[in-house]
Scaffold this motif. Structure first.
Motif, PDB file in Angstrom:
ATOM      1  N   ILE A 151       1.410   4.330  -2.669  1.00  0.00           N
ATOM      2  CA  ILE A 151       1.190   5.751  -2.354  1.00  0.00           C
ATOM      3  C   ILE A 151       2.443   6.562  -2.676  1.00  0.00           C
ATOM      4  O   ILE A 151       2.374   7.633  -3.287  1.00  0.00           O
ATOM      5  CB  ILE A 151       0.765   5.912  -0.881  1.00  0.00           C
ATOM      6  CG1 ILE A 151      -0.689   5.450  -0.717  1.00  0.00           C
ATOM      7  CG2 ILE A 151       0.950   7.348  -0.404  1.00  0.00           C
ATOM      8  CD1 ILE A 151      -1.202   5.470   0.707  1.00  0.00           C
ATOM      9  N   LEU A 178       0.817  -1.215   0.000  1.00  0.00           N
ATOM     10  CA  LEU A 178       0.000   0.000   0.000  1.00  0.00           C
ATOM     11  C   LEU A 178       0.855   1.270   0.000  1.00  0.00           C
ATOM     12  O   LEU A 178       0.630   2.188  -0.805  1.00  0.00           O
ATOM     13  CB  LEU A 178      -0.917  -0.011   1.236  1.00  0.00           C
ATOM     14  CG  LEU A 178      -1.734   1.245   1.487  1.00  0.00           C
ATOM     15  CD1 LEU A 178      -2.756   1.472   0.383  1.00  0.00           C
ATOM     16  CD2 LEU A 178      -2.423   1.168   2.845  1.00  0.00           C
ATOM     17  N   PHE A 179       1.851   1.332   0.890  1.00  0.00           N
ATOM     18  CA  PHE A 179       2.619   2.572   0.995  1.00  0.00           C
ATOM     19  C   PHE A 179       3.610   2.727  -0.160  1.00  0.00           C
ATOM     20  O   PHE A 179       3.949   3.860  -0.528  1.00  0.00           O
ATOM     21  CB  PHE A 179       3.306   2.669   2.358  1.00  0.00           C
ATOM     22  CG  PHE A 179       2.362   3.046   3.491  1.00  0.00           C
ATOM     23  CD1 PHE A 179       1.033   3.353   3.243  1.00  0.00           C
ATOM     24  CD2 PHE A 179       2.819   3.106   4.793  1.00  0.00           C
ATOM     25  CE1 PHE A 179       0.154   3.694   4.266  1.00  0.00           C
ATOM     26  CE2 PHE A 179       1.956   3.460   5.836  1.00  0.00           C
ATOM     27  CZ  PHE A 179       0.630   3.756   5.571  1.00  0.00           C
ATOM     28  N   ALA A 217      -6.972   8.004   8.752  1.00  0.00           N
ATOM     29  CA  ALA A 217      -7.817   7.872   9.951  1.00  0.00           C
ATOM     30  C   ALA A 217      -7.112   8.579  11.106  1.00  0.00           C
ATOM     31  O   ALA A 217      -6.576   7.929  12.015  1.00  0.00           O
ATOM     32  CB  ALA A 217      -8.070   6.406  10.271  1.00  0.00           C
ATOM     33  N   HIS A 237       4.888   7.968  12.465  1.00  0.00           N
ATOM     34  CA  HIS A 237       3.683   8.759  12.744  1.00  0.00           C
ATOM     35  C   HIS A 237       4.104  10.064  13.424  1.00  0.00           C
ATOM     36  O   HIS A 237       4.854  10.036  14.410  1.00  0.00           O
ATOM     37  CB  HIS A 237       2.767   8.040  13.739  1.00  0.00           C
ATOM     38  CG  HIS A 237       2.141   6.775  13.261  1.00  0.00           C
ATOM     39  ND1 HIS A 237       0.813   6.694  12.882  1.00  0.00           N
ATOM     40  CD2 HIS A 237       2.638   5.523  13.128  1.00  0.00           C
ATOM     41  CE1 HIS A 237       0.529   5.453  12.545  1.00  0.00           C
ATOM     42  NE2 HIS A 237       1.610   4.719  12.682  1.00  0.00           N
ATOM     43  N   ALA A 268      -0.947  12.736   4.895  1.00  0.00           N
ATOM     44  CA  ALA A 268      -1.914  12.787   5.986  1.00  0.00           C
ATOM     45  C   ALA A 268      -2.456  11.387   6.231  1.00  0.00           C
ATOM     46  O   ALA A 268      -2.771  10.661   5.275  1.00  0.00           O
ATOM     47  CB  ALA A 268      -3.046  13.743   5.628  1.00  0.00           C
ATOM     48  N   ASP A 269      -2.546  10.999   7.513  1.00  0.00           N
ATOM     49  CA  ASP A 269      -3.121   9.693   7.836  1.00  0.00           C
ATOM     50  C   ASP A 269      -4.610   9.706   7.486  1.00  0.00           C
ATOM     51  O   ASP A 269      -5.322  10.666   7.765  1.00  0.00           O
ATOM     52  CB  ASP A 269      -2.916   9.374   9.323  1.00  0.00           C
ATOM     53  CG  ASP A 269      -3.161   7.905   9.624  1.00  0.00           C
ATOM     54  OD1 ASP A 269      -2.191   7.199   9.961  1.00  0.00           O
ATOM     55  OD2 ASP A 269      -4.324   7.452   9.509  1.00  0.00           O
TER      56      ASP A 269
HETATM   57  P1  AMP Z   1       0.515   1.345  11.760  1.00  0.00           P
HETATM   58  O1  AMP Z   1      -0.621   0.836  12.606  1.00  0.00           O
HETATM   59  O2  AMP Z   1       1.645   1.896  12.557  1.00  0.00           O
HETATM   60  O3  AMP Z   1       0.950   0.327  10.730  1.00  0.00           O
HETATM   61  O4  AMP Z   1      -0.072   2.594  10.994  1.00  0.00           O
HETATM   62  C1  AMP Z   1      -0.658   2.528   9.727  1.00  0.00           C
HETATM   63  C2  AMP Z   1      -1.370   3.814   9.519  1.00  0.00           C
HETATM   64  O5  AMP Z   1      -1.662   3.938   8.145  1.00  0.00           O
HETATM   65  C3  AMP Z   1      -2.718   3.925  10.273  1.00  0.00           C
HETATM   66  O6  AMP Z   1      -2.689   5.055  11.132  1.00  0.00           O
HETATM   67  C4  AMP Z   1      -3.736   4.080   9.141  1.00  0.00           C
HETATM   68  O7  AMP Z   1      -4.793   4.941   9.479  1.00  0.00           O
HETATM   69  C5  AMP Z   1      -2.880   4.623   8.014  1.00  0.00           C
HETATM   70  N1  AMP Z   1      -3.366   4.365   6.671  1.00  0.00           N
HETATM   71  C6  AMP Z   1      -3.871   3.213   6.176  1.00  0.00           C
HETATM   72  N2  AMP Z   1      -4.180   3.351   4.890  1.00  0.00           N
HETATM   73  C7  AMP Z   1      -3.870   4.624   4.545  1.00  0.00           C
HETATM   74  C8  AMP Z   1      -3.963   5.385   3.340  1.00  0.00           C
HETATM   75  N3  AMP Z   1      -4.451   4.853   2.217  1.00  0.00           N
HETATM   76  N4  AMP Z   1      -3.550   6.680   3.360  1.00  0.00           N
HETATM   77  C9  AMP Z   1      -3.063   7.226   4.504  1.00  0.00           C
HETATM   78  N5  AMP Z   1      -2.952   6.560   5.670  1.00  0.00           N
HETATM   79  C10 AMP Z   1      -3.351   5.281   5.687  1.00  0.00           C
END
Ligand code: AMP
Length: 113
Positions: free
Chosen positions: A9, A5-6, A32, A102, A29-30
């Motif tokens: 992105i 995913l990242f 969520a 984060h 930007a996150d």
């Molecule tokens: P972690 O739990 O440390 O792996 O954090 C992953 C973060 O990625 C979470 O805070 C999610 O809300 C965020 N996240 C997931 N998908 C996306 C996305 N498509 N765009 C931005 N942030 C995302």
């Protein structure tokens, strides 16, 4: 890594609210947000997690922190404070297997638990 995913992105294959981009990383930007400011800084190259930061990646890791600090500064968080978090593995709740820092701020964040 094609399915990551990242990675998708970072390469702009998938849309995201990109706040910074340079040759080594992007800040987005996150999706969520857990705080008024919640930004993720991720390397363009695939690195699975903090557990993969070895001597060869010290410079990259420092760069991610420098970009996170610059993002915090640009959001005016230096005086109020902020938190930088790197999750690795299940106990930390890592949900995306691509290294990311984060940046959380804009409200009192409470003690780590
Ligand atoms: P972690 O739990 O440390 O792996 O954090 C992953 C973060 O990625 C979470 O805070 C999610 O809300 C965020 N996240 C997931 N998908 C996306 C996305 N498509 N765009 C931005 N942030 C995302």
């Amino acid at each position: 890594m094609s399915g990551c995913l990242f990675c998708r992105i970072a390469s702009r294959e998938l849309p995201a609210d990109i706040r910074h981009e340079d040759d080594r990383c992007v800040a987005v930007a996150d999706v969520a947000p857990q705080a008024p400011v919640h930004i993720l800084v991720l390397p363009k190259a695939h690195v699975a997690s903090a557990a993969d930061i070895d001597a060869s990646r010290e410079s990259l890791a420092g760069h991610l922190l420098a970009v996170a600090a610059a993002q915090a500064r640009s959001h005016g968080l230096d005086s109020s404070g902020y938190r930088l978090v790197l999750n690795h593995g299940a106990d930390a709740g890592q949900s995306v297997g691509h290294l990311h820092v984060h940046l959380l701020g804009g409200r009192p964040l409470g003690a780590l638990g």
